[in-house]
Design an enzyme around this catalytic site. Sequence first.
Site, PDB file in Angstrom:
ATOM      1  N   GLU A 103       0.665  -1.197   0.097  1.00 37.72           N
ATOM      2  CA  GLU A 103       0.009  -0.135  -0.106  1.00 37.72           C
ATOM      3  C   GLU A 103       0.788   1.155   0.189  1.00 37.72           C
ATOM      4  OE1 GLU A 103      -2.696   1.575  -0.306  1.00 37.72           O
ATOM      5  OE2 GLU A 103      -4.364   1.136   0.599  1.00 37.72           O
ATOM      6  N   ASP A 107      -3.789   4.994   7.039  1.00 34.62           N
ATOM      7  CA  ASP A 107      -4.159   5.988   7.666  1.00 34.62           C
ATOM      8  C   ASP A 107      -4.843   5.451   8.850  1.00 34.62           C
ATOM      9  OD1 ASP A 107      -5.473   8.301   8.460  1.00 34.62           O
ATOM     10  OD2 ASP A 107      -6.299   8.966   6.475  1.00 34.62           O
ATOM     11  N   VAL A 157      -0.539  14.457   2.670  1.00 33.76           N
ATOM     12  CA  VAL A 157       0.674  14.254   1.687  1.00 33.76           C
ATOM     13  C   VAL A 157       0.165  13.966   0.034  1.00 33.76           C
ATOM     14  CG1 VAL A 157       2.180  14.161   3.584  1.00 33.76           C
ATOM     15  CG2 VAL A 157       1.154  12.029   2.539  1.00 33.76           C
ATOM     16  N   ASP A 163      -2.470  10.860  -4.176  1.00 34.70           N
ATOM     17  CA  ASP A 163      -2.999  11.722  -5.016  1.00 34.70           C
ATOM     18  C   ASP A 163      -3.966  12.717  -4.083  1.00 34.70           C
ATOM     19  OD1 ASP A 163      -4.965   9.541  -4.405  1.00 34.70           O
ATOM     20  OD2 ASP A 163      -6.560  10.826  -5.689  1.00 34.70           O
ATOM     21  N   ARG A 169      -0.101  12.308  -8.340  1.00 34.65           N
ATOM     22  CA  ARG A 169       0.532  11.181  -8.253  1.00 34.65           C
ATOM     23  C   ARG A 169       2.058  10.903  -8.734  1.00 34.65           C
ATOM     24  NH1 ARG A 169      -3.269   7.396  -6.319  1.00 34.65           N
ATOM     25  NH2 ARG A 169      -5.583   7.767  -7.258  1.00 34.65           N
TER      26      ARG A 169
HETATM   27  P1  IMP Z   1      -7.287   3.909   5.610  1.00 42.11           P
HETATM   28  O1  IMP Z   1      -6.020   3.345   6.344  1.00 42.11           O
HETATM   29  O2  IMP Z   1      -8.310   2.464   5.488  1.00 42.11           O
HETATM   30  O3  IMP Z   1      -7.744   4.817   6.392  1.00 42.11           O
HETATM   31  O4  IMP Z   1      -6.900   4.257   4.015  1.00 42.11           O
HETATM   32  C1  IMP Z   1      -5.713   4.443   3.668  1.00 42.11           C
HETATM   33  C2  IMP Z   1      -5.891   5.063   2.166  1.00 42.11           C
HETATM   34  O5  IMP Z   1      -6.326   6.325   2.500  1.00 42.11           O
HETATM   35  C3  IMP Z   1      -4.714   5.295   1.249  1.00 42.11           C
HETATM   36  O6  IMP Z   1      -4.480   3.936   0.435  1.00 42.11           O
HETATM   37  C4  IMP Z   1      -4.758   6.342   0.718  1.00 42.11           C
HETATM   38  O7  IMP Z   1      -5.652   6.142  -0.529  1.00 42.11           O
HETATM   39  C5  IMP Z   1      -5.786   7.382   1.370  1.00 42.11           C
HETATM   40  N1  IMP Z   1      -5.045   8.297   2.208  1.00 42.11           N
HETATM   41  C6  IMP Z   1      -4.922   8.572   3.430  1.00 42.11           C
HETATM   42  N2  IMP Z   1      -4.151   9.574   3.774  1.00 42.11           N
HETATM   43  C7  IMP Z   1      -3.625  10.159   2.827  1.00 42.11           C
HETATM   44  C8  IMP Z   1      -2.908  11.020   2.383  1.00 42.11           C
HETATM   45  O8  IMP Z   1      -2.148  11.821   3.227  1.00 42.11           O
HETATM   46  N3  IMP Z   1      -2.626  11.456   1.059  1.00 42.11           N
HETATM   47  C9  IMP Z   1      -3.279  10.735   0.092  1.00 42.11           C
HETATM   48  N4  IMP Z   1      -4.083   9.504   0.239  1.00 42.11           N
HETATM   49  C10 IMP Z   1      -4.308   9.382   1.700  1.00 42.11           C
HETATM   50 MG    MG Z   2      -4.954   4.027  -1.497  1.00 43.55          MG
END
Ligand code: IMP
Ligand code: MG
Length: 184
Positions: A103, A107, A157, A163, A169
């Site tokens: 990945e 987040d 970021v 993106d 990207r």
């Molecule tokens: P989570 O861990 O399920 O919350 O989701 C992670 C996804 O959120 C990643 O694969 C990204 O697509 C998106 N994401 C989270 N933070 C960022 C960021 O700072 N920039 C761009 N995409 C982000």
């Molecule tokens: Mg993603």
Amino acid sequence: MNITTAENDIEYILFNEEQIKARVTELGAELAEYYKGTTPVMTGVLNGASIFHSDLVRAYKGHLFIDFIQVSSYGTGTSSSGTITFKKDFGTDIKGKDVLIVEDIVDSGLTLKYLKEMLKDRGVKSVKTIAFLNKYECHPRELDTDFYGFKIENNFVVGYGLDYAQHYRNLPYIGVLKKQVYES
Ligand code: IMP
Ligand code: MG
């Protein structure tokens, strides 16, 4: 949004090309040691991880398979609900395989948690996760990835595959996006 002004939308660079390359080289070596004697399926999560994935597989000296999946997570606004569906499933049969999910960033950690559980149900031999960036303040430790590139604070970021509204990207570095870009 005009692509020629993409650089002007960056507040500051968090990791430059050299720092990224050095860290990816280390990760490749760490994974080669971890997966010694096996042939992992290094599975990039499209679209964000495509650039990290292509660098990582080349930094990995050993046998591997590559595959890609694409998922969508339904949530409110910018937060993930943790319920995901495949937009593109694995191209190969992963039963009995050692799968590494690659990945761009972790987040809330919900996307990877969901994927991990789903893959266990599919009878993989093992499932591990790697994210290039780790927003460590945004998820509990049990949702950390098995491997990661850099820990970052909770800033939005872009670049190196990441993106905002599908833009940025292609920036070769990781940069913090100016707040006015997404708050306006
Ligand atoms: P989570 O861990 O399920 O919350 O989701 C992670 C996804 O959120 C990643 O694969 C990204 O697509 C998106 N994401 C989270 N933070 C960022 C960021 O700072 N920039 C761009 N995409 C982000
Ligand atoms: Mg993603």
